[in-house]
Design an enzyme around this catalytic site. Structure first.
Site, PDB file in Angstrom:
ATOM      1  N   ALA A 111      -4.070 -17.732  24.588  1.00 52.21           N
ATOM      2  CA  ALA A 111      -5.138 -18.714  24.360  1.00 52.21           C
ATOM      3  C   ALA A 111      -6.563 -18.288  24.694  1.00 52.21           C
ATOM      4  O   ALA A 111      -7.507 -18.873  24.177  1.00 52.21           O
ATOM      5  CB  ALA A 111      -4.809 -19.984  25.121  1.00 52.21           C
ATOM      6  N   ALA A 112      -6.768 -17.307  25.596  1.00 49.86           N
ATOM      7  CA  ALA A 112      -8.140 -17.015  26.040  1.00 49.86           C
ATOM      8  C   ALA A 112      -8.914 -16.263  24.972  1.00 49.86           C
ATOM      9  O   ALA A 112      -8.320 -15.462  24.246  1.00 49.86           O
ATOM     10  CB  ALA A 112      -8.110 -16.200  27.326  1.00 49.86           C
ATOM     11  N   PRO A 113     -10.230 -16.515  24.824  1.00 52.00           N
ATOM     12  CA  PRO A 113     -11.058 -17.384  25.662  1.00 52.00           C
ATOM     13  C   PRO A 113     -10.991 -18.881  25.341  1.00 52.00           C
ATOM     14  O   PRO A 113     -11.574 -19.681  26.056  1.00 52.00           O
ATOM     15  CB  PRO A 113     -12.476 -16.843  25.416  1.00 52.00           C
ATOM     16  CG  PRO A 113     -12.417 -16.250  24.050  1.00 52.00           C
ATOM     17  CD  PRO A 113     -11.025 -15.714  23.876  1.00 52.00           C
ATOM     18  N   GLY A 114     -10.308 -19.296  24.279  1.00 54.00           N
ATOM     19  CA  GLY A 114     -10.031 -20.722  24.167  1.00 54.00           C
ATOM     20  C   GLY A 114     -10.551 -21.430  22.921  1.00 54.00           C
ATOM     21  O   GLY A 114     -10.404 -22.643  22.803  1.00 54.00           O
ATOM     22  N   LYS A 116      -9.421 -21.594  19.903  1.00 54.82           N
ATOM     23  CA  LYS A 116      -8.400 -22.297  19.118  1.00 54.82           C
ATOM     24  C   LYS A 116      -7.765 -23.413  19.948  1.00 54.82           C
ATOM     25  O   LYS A 116      -7.398 -24.453  19.410  1.00 54.82           O
ATOM     26  CB  LYS A 116      -7.376 -21.307  18.584  1.00 54.82           C
ATOM     27  CG  LYS A 116      -8.048 -20.311  17.636  1.00 54.82           C
ATOM     28  CD  LYS A 116      -7.140 -19.257  17.097  1.00 54.82           C
ATOM     29  CE  LYS A 116      -7.919 -18.209  16.322  1.00 54.82           C
ATOM     30  NZ  LYS A 116      -8.567 -17.202  17.167  1.00 54.82           N
ATOM     31  N   GLU A 134      -2.397 -18.102  28.972  1.00 51.69           N
ATOM     32  CA  GLU A 134      -3.017 -16.784  28.839  1.00 51.69           C
ATOM     33  C   GLU A 134      -2.412 -15.867  29.898  1.00 51.69           C
ATOM     34  O   GLU A 134      -2.390 -16.195  31.080  1.00 51.69           O
ATOM     35  CB  GLU A 134      -4.542 -16.906  29.009  1.00 51.69           C
ATOM     36  CG  GLU A 134      -5.271 -15.593  29.170  1.00 51.69           C
ATOM     37  CD  GLU A 134      -5.042 -14.585  28.030  1.00 51.69           C
ATOM     38  OE1 GLU A 134      -5.055 -14.978  26.854  1.00 51.69           O
ATOM     39  OE2 GLU A 134      -4.814 -13.401  28.341  1.00 51.69           O
ATOM     40  N   ARG A 139      -8.937 -13.339  32.130  1.00 49.10           N
ATOM     41  CA  ARG A 139      -9.205 -14.105  30.904  1.00 49.10           C
ATOM     42  C   ARG A 139      -8.796 -15.574  31.052  1.00 49.10           C
ATOM     43  O   ARG A 139      -9.397 -16.458  30.447  1.00 49.10           O
ATOM     44  CB  ARG A 139      -8.487 -13.465  29.713  1.00 49.10           C
ATOM     45  CG  ARG A 139      -9.126 -12.141  29.285  1.00 49.10           C
ATOM     46  CD  ARG A 139      -8.352 -11.459  28.177  1.00 49.10           C
ATOM     47  NE  ARG A 139      -8.345 -12.173  26.925  1.00 49.10           N
ATOM     48  CZ  ARG A 139      -9.264 -12.048  25.964  1.00 49.10           C
ATOM     49  NH1 ARG A 139     -10.266 -11.223  26.127  1.00 49.10           N
ATOM     50  NH2 ARG A 139      -9.169 -12.727  24.843  1.00 49.10           N
ATOM     51  N   ASP A 179      -1.685 -16.581  18.453  1.00 56.58           N
ATOM     52  CA  ASP A 179      -2.860 -15.825  17.994  1.00 56.58           C
ATOM     53  C   ASP A 179      -2.772 -14.491  18.749  1.00 56.58           C
ATOM     54  O   ASP A 179      -3.349 -14.328  19.815  1.00 56.58           O
ATOM     55  CB  ASP A 179      -4.127 -16.613  18.343  1.00 56.58           C
ATOM     56  CG  ASP A 179      -5.363 -16.009  17.728  1.00 56.58           C
ATOM     57  OD1 ASP A 179      -5.275 -15.497  16.608  1.00 56.58           O
ATOM     58  OD2 ASP A 179      -6.430 -16.050  18.379  1.00 56.58           O
ATOM     59  N   CYS A 232      -6.464 -10.826  13.979  1.00 52.22           N
ATOM     60  CA  CYS A 232      -7.775 -10.532  13.368  1.00 52.22           C
ATOM     61  C   CYS A 232      -7.799  -9.058  12.982  1.00 52.22           C
ATOM     62  O   CYS A 232      -8.705  -8.320  13.326  1.00 52.22           O
ATOM     63  CB  CYS A 232      -8.917 -10.903  14.310  1.00 52.22           C
ATOM     64  SG  CYS A 232      -8.895 -10.053  15.887  1.00 52.22           S
TER      65      CYS A 232
HETATM   66  N1  SAM Z   1      -6.598 -17.521  20.707  1.00 52.42           N
HETATM   67  C1  SAM Z   1      -7.738 -16.987  21.432  1.00 52.42           C
HETATM   68  C2  SAM Z   1      -8.982 -17.742  21.031  1.00 52.42           C
HETATM   69  O1  SAM Z   1      -9.017 -18.362  19.966  1.00 52.42           O
HETATM   70  O2  SAM Z   1      -9.941 -17.752  21.816  1.00 52.42           O
HETATM   71  C3  SAM Z   1      -7.847 -15.502  21.251  1.00 52.42           C
HETATM   72  C4  SAM Z   1      -6.598 -14.777  21.667  1.00 52.42           C
HETATM   73  S1  SAM Z   1      -6.676 -13.023  21.663  1.00 52.42           S
HETATM   74  C5  SAM Z   1      -6.663 -12.653  19.990  1.00 52.42           C
HETATM   75  C6  SAM Z   1      -5.074 -12.576  22.204  1.00 52.42           C
HETATM   76  C7  SAM Z   1      -4.768 -12.900  23.649  1.00 52.42           C
HETATM   77  O3  SAM Z   1      -3.405 -12.511  23.910  1.00 52.42           O
HETATM   78  C8  SAM Z   1      -5.612 -12.147  24.661  1.00 52.42           C
HETATM   79  O4  SAM Z   1      -6.301 -13.052  25.481  1.00 52.42           O
HETATM   80  C9  SAM Z   1      -4.619 -11.321  25.466  1.00 52.42           C
HETATM   81  O5  SAM Z   1      -4.921 -11.241  26.839  1.00 52.42           O
HETATM   82  C10 SAM Z   1      -3.307 -12.054  25.248  1.00 52.42           C
HETATM   83  N2  SAM Z   1      -2.093 -11.192  25.413  1.00 52.42           N
HETATM   84  C11 SAM Z   1      -2.048  -9.860  25.571  1.00 52.42           C
HETATM   85  N3  SAM Z   1      -0.773  -9.448  25.724  1.00 52.42           N
HETATM   86  C12 SAM Z   1       0.004 -10.536  25.678  1.00 52.42           C
HETATM   87  C13 SAM Z   1       1.403 -10.755  25.803  1.00 52.42           C
HETATM   88  N4  SAM Z   1       2.256  -9.757  25.982  1.00 52.42           N
HETATM   89  N5  SAM Z   1       1.835 -12.027  25.720  1.00 52.42           N
HETATM   90  C14 SAM Z   1       0.974 -13.045  25.533  1.00 52.42           C
HETATM   91  N6  SAM Z   1      -0.354 -12.889  25.405  1.00 52.42           N
HETATM   92  C15 SAM Z   1      -0.835 -11.653  25.478  1.00 52.42           C
END
Ligand code: SAM
Length: 457
Positions: A111-114, A116, A134, A139, A179, A232
């Protein structure tokens, strides 16, 4: 122009063929900038009438707008009042595709930074709940700050691995957003720094992680529920490849073709096994739409078997009696207190979303809205309470206008002078909450959180 990795360009040339030149052409143009108006606080048409910048609608996102490259919305007091969230226009699409309705139980797994999570919360309109998760320790703090500023009440935030969540929430959520962490190729124009962490083998390596995250997400979705997988990035390994693998491994899931999203291209079956179903996924190309590169797919789980229910958080851990200190604060300073179930952790008092399940055994950053701290017989209201309150809900307000010097000084953390009155007061900008202050002896003691103070000029 962005300095793209050679191997990336060769790969794109290979998969895009004659379209490659047009694709590369878009790197000469600046990226599009977007923001989403916070419909939990203000209607888009009302925001348009006070907006300090020129805004044009993003066609695929409710309350989403483009702003100009010279505008600095992150420096305006309305940003600190949570009237909008700055979000890249294509990144607004996955949460729209998820189709969240008020009352749903929703999980945002990465979810981070949030951005969505905020969109999902706006769709819930305060009913049901969102579990925003997250994995990363720093984050998750930013995620908490963003959702707090935006005044979201019915959200719990955890810092967990997908596997540990899946052990608790079998067949549980109505909607799940994955995401996924990805190679970020779609952001190369907006964030050229991401080119330096890219390598030819990165997409393949990341696809292993993406499959594992999706597998756990699938376990947590209720029968008949829907799940969006988004990235993305452009690489087929992380997009069609992952979706293709998922469909093979999970025969109780199918892709949903949502015809509303006519602005976007479709997934390319030939870039994976050739399964024609993959054309139900969406590709957002920066040379075809006003936004950066994205991919998304909407899955539905077959409606056989029942969804599971879990004991409710407030029933297991809620407190039955209002703490005296909070009761006194409410009587003196709140006209419309936040009604419902409360929970105390250490000195912190929280409001709990009524339908939130018990989160025992999980790493919880916040189980609901932090109302404040009870310390030495006193209640100190929290920033989250200020941001989730309207000026009409409190007894005392100090109202600054967005172009005043005072509002800048307040956000920078200064004590302000020349005020009558005594006690807690909600500081607002043009009528929208910014934070707390405390009046005494003609002074406004500043309770804007230290960690959020910024030099705005
Ligand atoms: N959905 C967020 C938004 O709209 O602001 C952006 C998310 S970003 C694309 C992907 C996130 O997945 C990152 O914050 C990352 O730390 C986290 N992540 C990394 N490895 C992960 C794992 N194994 N399981 C779950 N989340 C993970």
């Amino acid at each position: 122009m962005t300095n793209l990795p050679e191997a990336f360009m060769d790969k794109m040339k290979g998969i895009l063929g004659p379209e490659y030149a047009e694709f590369m052409g878009c790197f000469k143009n600046p990226p599009y900038q977007g923001l989403r108006v916070n419909t939990l606080k203000i209607a888009p048409e009302d925001f348009l009438s006070i907006a300090p910048f020129e805004l044009k609608p993003v066609p695929w996102a409710e309350a989403g707008f483009y702003y100009g490259n010279e505008d600095r919305p992150g420096k305006h007091p309305y940003y600190y009042a949570g009237l909008y969230y700055i979000q890249e226009p294509s990144a607004m699409a996955p949460a729209e595709l998820l189709g969240v309705k008020p009352g749903h139980k929703v999980l945002d797994l990465c979810a981070a930074p949030g951005g969505k999570s905020f969109q999902i919360a706006a769709r819930l309109k305060g009913e049901g709940f969102l579990l925003s998760n997250e994995i990363d320790a720093s984050r998750v703090i930013v995620l908490g700050e963003n959702l707090e500023r935006l005044g979201v009440r019915n959200v719990a935030i955890t810092q967990e691995t997908p596997g540990r969540l899946a052990a608790v929430f079998k067949n549980y959520f109505d909607r799940i957003l994955v995401d996924a962490p990805c190679s970020g190729e779609g952001m190369f124009r907006k964030r050229p720094d991401m080119c330096s962490v890219w390598s030819y083998t990165l997409p393949d390596r990341l696809s292993v992680r993406q499959k594992s995250i999706l597998k756990h997400a699938a376990e947590m979705l209720a029968p008949g529920g829907r799940m969006v997988y988004s990235t993305c990035t452009f690489s087929p390994e992380e997009n069609e490849g992952v979706v293709d693998w998922f469909l093979k491994e999970h025969p109780n899931f199918s892709l949903v073709d949502d015809v509303r999203f006519r602005w976007f291209d479709r997934g390319v079956p030939e870039w994976a096994s050739g399964n024609p179903e993959l054309a139900k996924a969406y590709r957002l190309w920066p040379h075809k739409i006003k936004g950066e590169g994205h991919f998304m797919a909407l899955f539905e789980k077959k409606a056989d078997g029942g969804s599971s229910s879990l004991p409710l958080f407030y029933k297991r851990r809620g407190i039955s009696k209002l703490p005296l200190e909070y009761e006194r604060f409410v009587k003196e300073y709140m006209r419309e207190p936040i009604e419902g179930y409360l929970y105390m952790r250490k000195e912190q008092l929280y409001w709990i979303p009524p339908s939130l399940p018990d989160l025992s055994g999980l790493k919880v950053l916040r189980p609901g809205l932090r109302l404040g701290t009870i310390k030495k017989g006193r209640f100190i209201p929290g920033h989250a309470l200020a941001m989730a309150s309207r000026k009409e809900s409190v007894v005392q307000t100090i109202e600054f206008s967005s172009d005043s010097e005072e509002v800048v000084r307040y956000l920078e953390g200064f004590t302000l002078t020349g005020f009558d009155g005594k006690g807690w007061v909600l500081v607002t900008v043009d009528g929208y909450s910014l934070g707390w202050g405390k009046l005494s002896d003609g002074m406004l003691k500043n309770y804007y959180p230290k960690g959020l103070r910024r030099v705005l000029t």
